[in-house]
Scaffold this active site. Sequence first.
Site, mmCIF file in Angstrom:
data_model
loop_
_atom_site.group_PDB
_atom_site.id
_atom_site.type_symbol
_atom_site.label_atom_id
_atom_site.label_comp_id
_atom_site.label_asym_id
_atom_site.label_seq_id
_atom_site.Cartn_x
_atom_site.Cartn_y
_atom_site.Cartn_z
ATOM 1 N N GLY A 129 39.322 25.037 37.055
ATOM 2 C CA GLY A 129 38.590 24.665 38.263
ATOM 3 C C GLY A 129 39.192 25.150 39.566
ATOM 4 O O GLY A 129 38.790 24.707 40.632
ATOM 5 N N SER A 130 40.151 26.088 39.484
ATOM 6 C CA SER A 130 40.723 26.546 40.750
ATOM 7 C C SER A 130 39.632 27.204 41.601
ATOM 8 O O SER A 130 39.532 26.925 42.798
ATOM 9 C CB SER A 130 41.903 27.501 40.528
ATOM 10 O OG SER A 130 41.546 28.525 39.668
ATOM 11 N N ASP A 176 28.381 28.144 25.751
ATOM 12 C CA ASP A 176 28.741 29.547 25.784
ATOM 13 C C ASP A 176 27.934 30.130 26.956
ATOM 14 O O ASP A 176 26.704 30.007 26.991
ATOM 15 C CB ASP A 176 28.320 30.197 24.456
ATOM 16 C CG ASP A 176 28.689 31.665 24.395
ATOM 17 O OD1 ASP A 176 28.801 32.300 25.470
ATOM 18 O OD2 ASP A 176 28.854 32.182 23.278
ATOM 19 N N ASP A 194 34.177 34.559 36.106
ATOM 20 C CA ASP A 194 35.632 34.763 36.012
ATOM 21 C C ASP A 194 35.919 34.728 34.502
ATOM 22 O O ASP A 194 36.246 33.688 33.953
ATOM 23 C CB ASP A 194 36.336 33.623 36.763
ATOM 24 C CG ASP A 194 37.833 33.827 36.864
ATOM 25 O OD1 ASP A 194 38.275 34.978 37.047
ATOM 26 O OD2 ASP A 194 38.570 32.829 36.756
ATOM 27 N N CYS A 247 41.751 38.342 34.881
ATOM 28 C CA CYS A 247 43.173 38.435 35.219
ATOM 29 C C CYS A 247 43.838 39.394 34.225
ATOM 30 O O CYS A 247 44.901 39.109 33.692
ATOM 31 C CB CYS A 247 43.840 37.068 35.233
ATOM 32 S SG CYS A 247 43.628 36.157 33.704
HETATM 33 N N1 SAM Z 1 37.669 30.246 36.615
HETATM 34 C C1 SAM Z 1 38.771 29.462 36.091
HETATM 35 C C2 SAM Z 1 39.681 29.026 37.231
HETATM 36 O O1 SAM Z 1 39.753 29.762 38.220
HETATM 37 O O2 SAM Z 1 40.281 27.951 37.159
HETATM 38 C C3 SAM Z 1 39.536 30.226 35.041
HETATM 39 C C4 SAM Z 1 38.648 30.699 33.948
HETATM 40 S S1 SAM Z 1 39.474 31.453 32.608
HETATM 41 C C5 SAM Z 1 39.805 33.018 33.200
HETATM 42 C C6 SAM Z 1 38.155 31.736 31.517
HETATM 43 C C7 SAM Z 1 37.547 30.469 30.971
HETATM 44 O O3 SAM Z 1 36.419 30.843 30.176
HETATM 45 C C8 SAM Z 1 38.447 29.665 30.040
HETATM 46 O O4 SAM Z 1 38.515 28.351 30.507
HETATM 47 C C9 SAM Z 1 37.743 29.718 28.691
HETATM 48 O O5 SAM Z 1 37.885 28.508 27.960
HETATM 49 C C10 SAM Z 1 36.313 29.933 29.095
HETATM 50 N N2 SAM Z 1 35.442 30.596 28.085
HETATM 51 C C11 SAM Z 1 35.790 31.327 27.003
HETATM 52 N N3 SAM Z 1 34.708 31.796 26.392
HETATM 53 C C12 SAM Z 1 33.642 31.380 27.112
HETATM 54 C C13 SAM Z 1 32.238 31.517 26.981
HETATM 55 N N4 SAM Z 1 31.698 32.231 25.993
HETATM 56 N N5 SAM Z 1 31.440 30.919 27.890
HETATM 57 C C14 SAM Z 1 31.972 30.198 28.910
HETATM 58 N N6 SAM Z 1 33.294 30.028 29.087
HETATM 59 C C15 SAM Z 1 34.110 30.608 28.200
#
Ligand code: SAM
Length: 476
Positions: A129-130, A176, A194, A247
């Site tokens: 959640g950042s 998803d 992201d 990232c």
């Molecule tokens: N945006 C977040 C932040 O700034 O705090 C960080 C997100 S992190 C890079 C990617 C996120 O996507 C993870 O929490 C992961 O669990 C989630 N994720 C993985 N596969 C996904 C999918 N198919 N649909 C939605 N979210 C997904």
Amino acid sequence: MHDNTYLPDHFLRHIAAIMPAHLSMDEFVASCRRPLRRSIRVNTLKISVAAFVARMQPLGWQLDPVPWCDTGFWLSREDESVPLGNTAEHLSGLFYIQEASSMLPVTALFACEQTRRDGMLLDAAAAPGSKTTQIAALMNNQGMLVANEYSSSRLKVLSANLQRCGVTNVGMTHFDAKVFGQWLPETFDAILLDAPCSGEGTVRKDEDALRNWSIESIDEIAAVQQGLLESAFHALKPGGVLVYSTCTLSLQENQTVCQSLQDKFGDAFSFDSLADLFPAAEQACTPEGYLHVWPQIFDSEGFFVARLRKHHSVPNTMFKPGKLGKFPFLPLPAKESGPMLREIEATFGVVPQGNLFGRSEEIWLFPQLFEQVQGKLRFDRIGLKLAETFKKGYRLTHEWALAYGDGASKGFVELDIADAREFMMGRDVWPEQEAAGTGEVIVRYQGHTLGMGKWVGSRVKNALPRELVRDNNLFV
Ligand code: SAM
């Protein structure tokens, strides 16, 4: 120096092949082994940047501005004995601990007039959640932000962060993210994707980030990213703006994913150049106008950011409505909501914003724009739980206090530091300097809310949720 940072040879060869000519591999490796500078973002839903700086400087906090985020700072502290997460300012949501380069995607999303602050926005992969909290602050809790996360355990952390930061305009979903193009075509004014990624940019934080690195795994994840980006593109309104970020550093997960969208939809959209996003941005800018932030450029984590504008609709063969289940809420009748809102205003001097909905023993405040997505998507939580009801009345929630308590002009008690610590340890307090009141009371420390309590004679009974009680190493 992180001498144990795992940087396998096959990874370094892969990176050397794509490192831009003006950057050096030696500096890349050296920066990967250097610990990250600590950075935070001030939560302007609760405090202005100027007031935050004025509050923290006397405590020995040195705050150096992050050039691409008005609310972001690198931080060094004279006294680090209390973990940042246990400071009073963190517990009351005045700041978020966020890596500096991770502030870039939201800056890019909002640095264009198409992103409406009172619009309908989507954060497709949101936990912890950042960026959701960064977006909500820029929206000033207006409009509506759908924050989606696929992982159940991470969803809980997202929810806790939204509550701590006083975010009230978010609807949280648990899918998803590839469903958005199917279920909600052309719905969002702006989208942040992201994306989940191989995290090659994160070795400075996690020395084992590359333990399982392989070309096969990045190809696999790139296929997922392409699907997510295509779906997000369908969910974007024509005229809307979408930011794709990761990232990670490999072209496969970044430039190639963007190119695959371009190959599919041609002139239906174009990428913006981000070269002018902030002074020095051009140092990280690719020929296509993306920001490919290598860790040695700004002494940060590695990051990739691309921004596109959708010019017109594209045929969507994906569309099919989602399965919803029964919507458990009903709008609260005016004869119930009116007196309740009047009573809250009379007691605390604040008027909750949004639409009141009820289900069994709960009353919620939904964002104003919720009706635009009602009946189209199943939500895990919407807006803010205002109160729990019981036979003779209702009890305002901790999350309401964190969202509205700082703005209260009455009905609060201000604790000294010793009592504030006791309160965060879950104990009742006897605030000496205050005249005892009656009923529910917002509990504050230095003007910012810690939680709710209830007057019982001269004692404030602690109503902090058990999971938020800290038992040691709190602020001093
Ligand atoms: N945006 C977040 C932040 O700034 O705090 C960080 C997100 S992190 C890079 C990617 C996120 O996507 C993870 O929490 C992961 O669990 C989630 N994720 C993985 N596969 C996904 C999918 N198919 N649909 C939605 N979210 C997904």
